[in-house]
Design a protein around this motif. Structure first.
Motif, mmCIF file in Angstrom:
data_model
loop_
_atom_site.group_PDB
_atom_site.id
_atom_site.type_symbol
_atom_site.label_atom_id
_atom_site.label_comp_id
_atom_site.label_asym_id
_atom_site.label_seq_id
_atom_site.Cartn_x
_atom_site.Cartn_y
_atom_site.Cartn_z
ATOM 1 N N SER A 27 1.010 -1.285 0.004
ATOM 2 C CA SER A 27 -0.124 -0.002 -0.018
ATOM 3 C C SER A 27 1.032 1.181 -0.033
ATOM 4 O O SER A 27 1.895 1.224 0.232
ATOM 5 N N THR A 28 0.090 2.239 -0.370
ATOM 6 C CA THR A 28 0.880 3.537 0.095
ATOM 7 C C THR A 28 -0.079 4.674 0.358
ATOM 8 O O THR A 28 -1.371 4.451 0.639
ATOM 9 N N CYS A 29 0.286 5.791 0.695
ATOM 10 C CA CYS A 29 -0.619 6.918 1.155
ATOM 11 C C CYS A 29 -0.043 8.463 0.822
ATOM 12 O O CYS A 29 1.193 8.466 0.456
ATOM 13 N N ASP A 30 -0.877 9.389 1.091
ATOM 14 C CA ASP A 30 -0.358 10.580 0.922
ATOM 15 C C ASP A 30 -0.011 11.291 2.177
ATOM 16 O O ASP A 30 -0.584 10.529 3.203
ATOM 17 N N ARG A 31 1.123 11.978 2.478
ATOM 18 C CA ARG A 31 1.164 12.489 3.541
ATOM 19 C C ARG A 31 0.150 13.410 3.875
ATOM 20 O O ARG A 31 -0.631 14.123 2.941
ATOM 21 N N PRO A 32 -0.412 13.547 5.049
ATOM 22 C CA PRO A 32 -1.393 14.484 5.246
ATOM 23 C C PRO A 32 -1.075 15.952 5.326
ATOM 24 O O PRO A 32 -0.043 16.418 5.390
ATOM 25 N N ALA A 33 -2.104 16.666 5.002
ATOM 26 C CA ALA A 33 -1.964 18.252 5.166
ATOM 27 C C ALA A 33 -1.276 18.568 6.131
ATOM 28 O O ALA A 33 -1.473 18.049 7.339
ATOM 29 N N PRO A 34 -0.350 19.381 5.979
ATOM 30 C CA PRO A 34 0.312 19.956 7.405
ATOM 31 C C PRO A 34 -0.682 20.836 8.327
ATOM 32 O O PRO A 34 -1.459 21.110 7.978
ATOM 33 N N VAL A 35 -0.436 20.762 9.445
ATOM 34 C CA VAL A 35 -1.369 21.821 10.318
ATOM 35 C C VAL A 35 -0.567 23.172 10.763
ATOM 36 O O VAL A 35 0.563 23.140 11.199
ATOM 37 N N PRO A 36 -1.196 24.137 10.394
ATOM 38 C CA PRO A 36 -0.646 25.451 10.575
ATOM 39 C C PRO A 36 -0.789 25.687 12.167
ATOM 40 O O PRO A 36 -1.480 25.115 12.918
ATOM 41 N N LEU A 37 0.296 26.294 12.614
ATOM 42 C CA LEU A 37 0.062 26.794 14.197
ATOM 43 C C LEU A 37 -1.348 27.459 14.622
ATOM 44 O O LEU A 37 -1.627 28.530 13.966
ATOM 45 N N SER A 38 -1.975 26.598 15.293
ATOM 46 C CA SER A 38 -3.575 27.030 15.294
ATOM 47 C C SER A 38 -3.938 26.484 16.631
ATOM 48 O O SER A 38 -3.441 25.784 17.162
ATOM 49 N N ASP A 39 -5.082 27.231 16.977
ATOM 50 C CA ASP A 39 -5.684 26.316 18.311
ATOM 51 C C ASP A 39 -6.765 25.324 17.885
ATOM 52 O O ASP A 39 -6.736 25.015 16.764
ATOM 53 N N ALA A 40 -7.590 24.791 18.738
ATOM 54 C CA ALA A 40 -8.458 23.765 18.403
ATOM 55 C C ALA A 40 -9.301 23.933 17.069
ATOM 56 O O ALA A 40 -9.662 25.173 16.763
ATOM 57 N N PRO A 41 -9.611 22.821 16.468
ATOM 58 C CA PRO A 41 -10.110 23.108 15.153
ATOM 59 C C PRO A 41 -11.957 23.316 15.583
ATOM 60 O O PRO A 41 -12.468 22.278 16.152
ATOM 61 N N VAL A 42 -12.366 24.386 15.728
ATOM 62 C CA VAL A 42 -13.638 24.623 16.340
ATOM 63 C C VAL A 42 -14.631 25.087 15.498
ATOM 64 O O VAL A 42 -15.867 25.226 15.747
ATOM 65 N N ARG A 43 -14.489 25.256 14.121
ATOM 66 C CA ARG A 43 -15.412 25.612 13.210
ATOM 67 C C ARG A 43 -16.514 24.261 13.118
ATOM 68 O O ARG A 43 -16.148 23.317 12.580
ATOM 69 N N PRO A 44 -17.842 24.582 13.493
ATOM 70 C CA PRO A 44 -18.726 23.492 13.593
ATOM 71 C C PRO A 44 -19.057 23.119 12.147
ATOM 72 O O PRO A 44 -19.118 23.893 11.171
ATOM 73 N N GLY A 45 -19.298 21.700 12.027
ATOM 74 C CA GLY A 45 -19.503 21.486 10.700
ATOM 75 C C GLY A 45 -19.964 19.886 10.600
ATOM 76 O O GLY A 45 -19.928 19.173 11.775
ATOM 77 N N ARG A 46 -20.159 19.317 9.559
ATOM 78 C CA ARG A 46 -20.459 18.041 9.220
ATOM 79 C C ARG A 46 -19.731 17.482 8.484
ATOM 80 O O ARG A 46 -20.152 16.606 7.303
ATOM 81 N N GLY A 47 -18.047 17.589 8.581
ATOM 82 C CA GLY A 47 -17.324 17.202 7.549
ATOM 83 C C GLY A 47 -17.137 15.653 7.365
ATOM 84 O O GLY A 47 -16.757 15.091 6.249
ATOM 85 N N SER A 48 -17.848 14.812 8.345
ATOM 86 C CA SER A 48 -17.516 13.303 8.186
ATOM 87 C C SER A 48 -18.482 12.843 7.200
ATOM 88 O O SER A 48 -18.393 11.698 6.684
ATOM 89 N N ALA A 49 -19.477 13.423 6.699
ATOM 90 C CA ALA A 49 -20.548 12.897 5.776
ATOM 91 C C ALA A 49 -20.050 12.847 4.484
ATOM 92 O O ALA A 49 -19.293 13.457 4.028
#
Length: 368
Positions: free
Chosen positions: A346-368
């Protein structure tokens, strides 16, 4: 969009407390229900959290649950994940993705067919420790990377865990238990792995529980307890991995990455923070300030990151990475058994980097 992701937890053992504590301060997710084979334990946690206690079957099909957080033992990971996916739920599990590579592949294929997201721990790689190290590497601080080492050596969990049996059964051992933290970090820092060469030993046939109500109980050991090997990354970097339940301690750095013009010490991959140290050619060791990653992160940030990732964009702690990491580890065990080089299919892409930031707090339904 605009609403928190509603989470139901299956398995409210020791690790669940860390997730529930994190969820209480994240706006992107909301706990709505818990389930456990021990119904009394589920009821107690539900009362403490102010949510419903359900059976596993009820939780995985409940219309008020968007994502099932699977905190069961590794042997049950695939069964619970598939049950949730069949009900149209997104799933996020503790590591490993499943006890076997075949089961993990089935989970991913089911998730794709159902159009739901599959996420998996560890999410420690999203904190400031690993992300600051990644940024330093990507910014050229050590020049072209050529090698890395990852070392975890300690006496084993039976000294402190009251029920350590599963650590020593198939699907356990130091590699499959702790390896996901180290291998996921290596993939995050250096990219996917194409082949491995491994060796392993099984030094004792039994272990004795050292604490809790079963103290003194002798349990069988049916997993390799010291595993070492070399991982060849697609980039050509060679990573040396040592995972052991057969040692007392080590003074080696948890993870080091070496390049043509510098060396980097990466903090404990089982933590979200920690100091990143850089030694440039001709210079001296210095500590880098946090420059990337979620500040003050904790277990559960991977769920929140998934909740806030737009549809069609891979979440950072995604199932493809978890599958590749499991593929690497099972290939390493196969190599140790055969004594030959094993290709990682198998292989995979490197995940996107995380900029220096606080908690991911934007409410959303990104899992659907």
């Amino acid at each position: 969009m605009g609403q928190p992701l509603r989470v139901g937890v299956v398995g409210v053992g020791a690790i669940s407390g860390q997730y529930l504590s994190t969820f209480a301060r994240l706006e992107a997710v909301r706990l709505v229900a818990v389930a456990d084979l021990d119904e009394a334990r589920a009821a107690a946690v539900a009362a403490e959290q102010g949510v419903r206690a359900l059976t596993v079957d009820e939780l995985t099909t409940d219309p008020e649950v968007d994502l099932v957080l699977n905190l069961t033992i590794p042997a049950a990971h695939a069964e619970i994940a598939l049950q949730a996916i069949a009900a149209g739920k997104a799933v996020y599990g503790e590591k490993p993705l499943a006890a076997t590579l075949e089961d993990a592949r089935t989970v991913l294929e089911a998730g794709r067919a159902a159009g739901v997201r599959v996420g998996c721990a560890p999410d420690t790689v999203l904190g400031t420790g690993v992300q600051t190290a990644r940024k330093a590497i990507d910014d050229g601080a050590i020049g072209e990377p050529v090698a890395a080492t990852a070392t975890m050596m300690y006496p084993g969990p039976e000294r402190w865990h009251p029920n350590p049996d599963f650590y020593y059964q198939p699907g356990g051992g130091p590699l499959l238990d702790m390896g996901p933290y180290y291998v996921t970090t290596l993939v995050t820092l250096l990219g996917p792995v194409v082949s491995v060469l491994g060796a392993a030993s099984h030094t004792r046939s039994t272990r004795t529980i050292g604490s809790g109500p079963r103290q003194g109980t002798v349990i069988p050991v049916d997993a390799d307890t010291h595993v070492t090997g070399v991982l060849r990354h697609e980039s050509g970097v060679l990573s040396t991995l040592v995972m052991s339940f057969d040692s007392v301690a080590t003074r080696a750095s948890e993870i080091e990455v070496h390049g043509l013009t510098g060396s980097l010490v990466v903090p404990d991959p089982n933590r979200f923070d920690g100091d990143v140290q850089l030694h440039e050619l001709g210079g001296a060791w210095r500590t880098l300030p946090p420059s990337a990653g979620y500040r003050d992160a904790a277990r559960g940030y991977g769920v929140a990151d998934l909740a806030t990732t737009p549809p069609g964009v891979p979440a950072r702690a995604n199932g493809d990475i978890a599958y590749h990491v499991l593929d690497i580890m099972t290939a390493l065990l196969a190599s140790a058994d055969s004594g030959t080089l094993v290709t990682v299919e198998s292989t995979c892409d490197r995940p996107a980097p995380v900029p220096l930031s606080d908690a991911p707090v934007r409410p959303g339904r990104g899992s659907a």
